[in-house]
Design a protein around this motif. Structure first.
Motif, PDB file in Angstrom:
ATOM      1  N   GLY A 104       6.666 -10.693  30.142  1.00 13.94           N
ATOM      2  CA  GLY A 104       5.772 -10.661  31.295  1.00 13.94           C
ATOM      3  C   GLY A 104       4.500 -11.434  31.034  1.00 13.94           C
TER       4      GLY A 104
ATOM      5  N   LEU B  11      -1.433 -11.063  34.100  1.00 14.05           N
ATOM      6  CA  LEU B  11      -1.074 -10.296  35.303  1.00 14.05           C
ATOM      7  C   LEU B  11      -0.929  -8.815  34.975  1.00 14.05           C
ATOM      8  CD1 LEU B  11       1.552 -12.634  37.030  1.00 14.05           C
ATOM      9  CD2 LEU B  11      -0.898 -12.459  37.481  1.00 14.05           C
ATOM     10  N   ILE B  12      -0.303  -8.518  33.839  1.00 19.05           N
ATOM     11  CA  ILE B  12      -0.118  -7.119  33.453  1.00 19.05           C
ATOM     12  C   ILE B  12      -1.466  -6.461  33.186  1.00 19.05           C
ATOM     13  CG2 ILE B  12       0.932  -5.549  31.771  1.00 19.05           C
ATOM     14  CD1 ILE B  12       3.110  -7.694  31.352  1.00 19.05           C
TER      15      ILE B  12
ATOM     16  N   LEU C 112      -2.991  -5.685  36.452  1.00 19.56           N
ATOM     17  CA  LEU C 112      -2.322  -4.504  37.016  1.00 19.56           C
ATOM     18  C   LEU C 112      -2.881  -3.226  36.398  1.00 19.56           C
ATOM     19  CD1 LEU C 112       0.158  -3.345  38.686  1.00 19.56           C
ATOM     20  CD2 LEU C 112       1.448  -3.521  36.559  1.00 19.56           C
TER      21      LEU C 112
ATOM     22  N   SER D 199      -3.970 -14.359  38.414  1.00 15.68           N
ATOM     23  CA  SER D 199      -4.551 -13.028  38.580  1.00 15.68           C
ATOM     24  C   SER D 199      -5.306 -12.862  39.900  1.00 15.68           C
ATOM     25  CB  SER D 199      -5.480 -12.712  37.410  1.00 15.68           C
ATOM     26  OG  SER D 199      -6.531 -13.667  37.325  1.00 15.68           O
TER      27      SER D 199
ATOM     28  N   ILE E 170       5.192 -10.345  36.427  1.00 18.72           N
ATOM     29  CA  ILE E 170       4.542  -9.077  36.098  1.00 18.72           C
ATOM     30  C   ILE E 170       5.458  -8.175  35.284  1.00 18.72           C
ATOM     31  CG2 ILE E 170       3.542  -6.961  37.072  1.00 18.72           C
ATOM     32  CD1 ILE E 170       2.688  -8.772  39.479  1.00 18.72           C
ATOM     33  N   HIS E 171       6.730  -8.161  35.606  1.00 18.10           N
ATOM     34  CA  HIS E 171       7.643  -7.186  35.009  1.00 18.10           C
ATOM     35  C   HIS E 171       8.522  -7.762  33.901  1.00 18.10           C
ATOM     36  CE1 HIS E 171       6.328  -4.680  38.294  1.00 18.10           C
ATOM     37  NE2 HIS E 171       6.704  -5.611  39.147  1.00 18.10           N
TER      38      HIS E 171
ATOM     39  N   ARG F 125      11.723  -4.109  35.086  1.00 15.71           N
ATOM     40  CA  ARG F 125      10.622  -3.366  35.707  1.00 15.71           C
ATOM     41  C   ARG F 125      10.739  -1.882  35.406  1.00 15.71           C
ATOM     42  NH1 ARG F 125      10.020  -0.316  40.229  1.00 15.71           N
ATOM     43  NH2 ARG F 125      12.116  -0.791  40.952  1.00 15.71           N
TER      44      ARG F 125
ATOM     45  N   ASP G 231       2.401  -2.577  41.509  1.00 11.72           N
ATOM     46  CA  ASP G 231       2.298  -4.031  41.646  1.00 11.72           C
ATOM     47  C   ASP G 231       1.811  -4.415  43.040  1.00 11.72           C
ATOM     48  OD1 ASP G 231       2.797  -6.760  41.948  1.00 11.72           O
ATOM     49  OD2 ASP G 231       4.926  -6.634  41.475  1.00 11.72           O
TER      50      ASP G 231
END
Length: 593
Positions: A221, A225-226, A229, A541, A566-567, A571, A579
């Motif tokens: 991932g 982005l993670i 999140l 982002s 993201i995943h 997921r 998300d």
């Protein structure tokens, strides 16, 4: 005397039918039925739809839906449009609603069932005008600051936030109802350090949530982005609670597989319906127009490759151009219902799989973005949900007993995987078993610990389908599915011993271990189905869409399942809603600038 009355009633009904067939020609408003009040029913998606039909002067005068267990967001447009039209035209010759076929058929058949008792038959029912309910657009061009494509969770949130930040917004939705896959989801979302964790005394952290998510995706991932999140979801959940008035269970958390601690906040009703109803009501209160049955076909750009609008078609095929002064946000969901795309990117995911997803999840937004140069990532990563209805592919909420202690076994009565493992691991494990089927086993204690009572309609339907059994003994339950009784008893005995010792020595099961010791016992037949596509449009982002050269495409944003990165490869359960909350909000806020 009673017999004579029955004969006279039958003769009267026959005379009425004959008169209707001979005398009415093509005018469905002629006298067709015997006056009175009649009740009828027909099987819907979840249970029987029951109606009461009043006939006056030989025509349909009133229709009341007495009872149904369909999803309200789906039934509202069906009932609100179909019932007045049926009464006005005195016709049950109705077209089905795209995306709500089963519900609209159930309404139609329930009304026909009632009218049969009033002397109607198939010849009479076919005489009416074919009623269609989707309307054409009023104009061929409209202008807004922000155009949002898709009215699922991500799209509704993005539109609400864009509006809150001063933008004039419109939402385009190709289906005749809002909700997308959020509507058919469990609605739970993961977040660290929440008010519910605090109340239950559960320690968690942003870093722990970030690590669980990154690890679950095999470290493929996008770390930025993670991180975004993990750092924003708790505030996003509070926004849903405080600003949108979404209601959650305050003293319960789901512990999805792959998470180190329980952190999934649970909406009342145990499904995404609560989120969609509240988001839809909030959008309506903020005067955000939602154009239903409006299919986006093309993203428009100017000479400088800046996104400036969307070309769409209404139900008549008429082209409507939506100009976007500031931005377009793509929130059209994944591509799990498009077997052409799933096979293109992952040859293993083909028509053998049913799906838990809405039929409209065809990858439209991904294809439109790719056409103007957007980069895609992770398209081969397609997730199946392990415990679904083997006949329909529907996500089973009853099977959430797995998170409260239920045990997974195969036809041979043996455990074969950790019940709290990642979804992809469990799904592959099930596919390797006899008949590619598994069986969830639980007892009275686990049933009482779960929220299964909320899903009694699903339970009853599965009983009718012979997919679940409630029995006084494990032997009786095993015999129903022809599971090896002796081995199952040995498996449960061994497992109960592990519970007593406090450690699952076979699979090191995470979460609270619960013994299966008290009847009645339950066994449910389950199989994997396509559930989520991890790949999609590449974003940063700020939810800006990135092109193949690594640069943002001016004026284009994306959020929710339509995006990738993201995943990673897999997921975690509950992370899809997290998300779409976080990046839906970011997309709306940034696009409005």
């Amino acid at each position: 005397m009673l017999k004579t009355k029955k004969i006279l009633s039958l003769l009267l009904a026959l005379i009425l039918i004959t008169t209707a067939l001979v005398g009415c020609g093509n005018d469905a408003k002629e006298t067709l039925y015997q006056d009175g009040i009649y009740q009828g029913s027909a099987q819907g998606h979840n249970a029987e739809v029951e109606v009461e039909v009043t006939v006056k002067d030989g025509k349909i005068a009133e229709i009341e839906v007495l009872q149904h267990h369909e999803t309200k967001v789906l039934t509202d447009p069906v009932f609100e449009k179909a019932i007045p039209a049926i009464i006005s035209e005195n016709s049950v010759n109705i077209d089905t609603f795209t995306g709500a076929t089963i519900t609209s058929l159930a309404l139609k058949n329930a009304i026909k069932d009632a009218l049969t008792k009033a002397g109607g038959n198939e010849d009479v029912f076919k005489k009416g005008k074919l009623l269609k309910f989707d309307s054409a657009s009023d104009s061929s061009e409209e202008t807004y600051d922000v155009v949002v494509i898709g009215a699922g969770g991500a799209g509704l949130i993005a539109a609400i936030e864009a509006k809150a930040h001063g933008a004039n917004v419109v939402i385009l939705e190709k289906m005749p109802f809002v909700g997308g896959n959020t509507l058919v989801s469990g609605g739970e979302f993961n977040a660290p350090n929440t008010w519910v964790q605090e109340k239950l005394g559960i320690e968690d952290s942003v870093e722990q949530y970030y690590t669980d998510t990154l690890k679950a995706g095999d470290f493929e991932g996008d770390e930025e982005l993670i991180r975004t999140l993990a750092e924003n979801i708790t505030e996003g959940g509070e926004w849903l609670r405080d600003s949108v008035n979404v209601e959650f269970i305050e003293d319960y958390l789901m512990h999805f597989g792959g998470h180190s601690v329980p952190r999934a906040i649970y909406p009342i009703g145990g499904s995404g319906v609560e989120l969609i109803q509240k988001l839809g009501a909030h959008a309506e209160a903020k005067d955000i127009p939602i154009k239903l049955s409006m299919k986006a076909e093309k993203i428009l750009t100017d000479d400088n490759d800046r996104v400036v609008g969307v070309e769409a078609t209404d139900v008549t095929g008429r082209t409507v151009t939506f100009h976007a002064e500031k931005a377009v946000i793509i929130a059209t969901g994944g591509f799990g219902a498009n077997y052409e795309l799933t096979k293109k990117y992952n040859s293993e995911i083909d028509e053998r799989y049913k799906g838990t997803i809405q039929k409209g999840t065809m990858g439209d937004g991904i294809l439109m973005a790719e056409e103007i140069g957007a980069d895609l990532m992770g398209m081969e990563h397609i997730q199946t949900y392990p415990t679904c209805n083997p006949l329909t592919g529907n996500l089973s909420y009853v099977a959430d007993t797995r998170f409260d202690g239920a045990v997974l076994v195969n036809k041979e009565g043996q455990r074969f995987v950790e019940e709290m493992e990642r979804r992809d691991v469990i799904s592959k494990g099930i596919l390797a078993q006899t008949d590619s089927i598994a069986y969830l086993v639980w007892d009275k204690t686990i049933k009482e610990n779960s929220h299964m009572d909320k899903y009694q309609v699903e339970f009853d339907n599965m009983e009718k389908q012979n997919l679940i059994i409630k029995a006084d003994t494990l032997e009786e339950a095993a015999a129903f599915f022809d599971i090896d009784e002796k081995q199952l008893l040995e498996t449960i005995k061994t497992y109960n011993g592990y519970v007593q010792e406090g450690q699952d020595k076979d699979f090191n099961r995470r979460g609270k271990l619960v013994a299966l010791t008290e009847g009645p016992y339950y066994i449910q037949k389950v199989a994997p189905a396509i559930h989520h596509t991890m790949g999609g449009i590449k974003i940063n982002s700020e939810a800006r869409v990135i092109d193949k050269d690594g640069n943002p495409i001016e004026g284009l944003f994306a959020a929710g399942e339509v995006t990738g990165g993201i995943h990673g490869t897999n997921r975690l359960g509950g992370n899809a809603i997290s998300d779409l909350i976080v990046f839906g909000r970011i997309a709306g806020q940034t696009a409005a600038k």
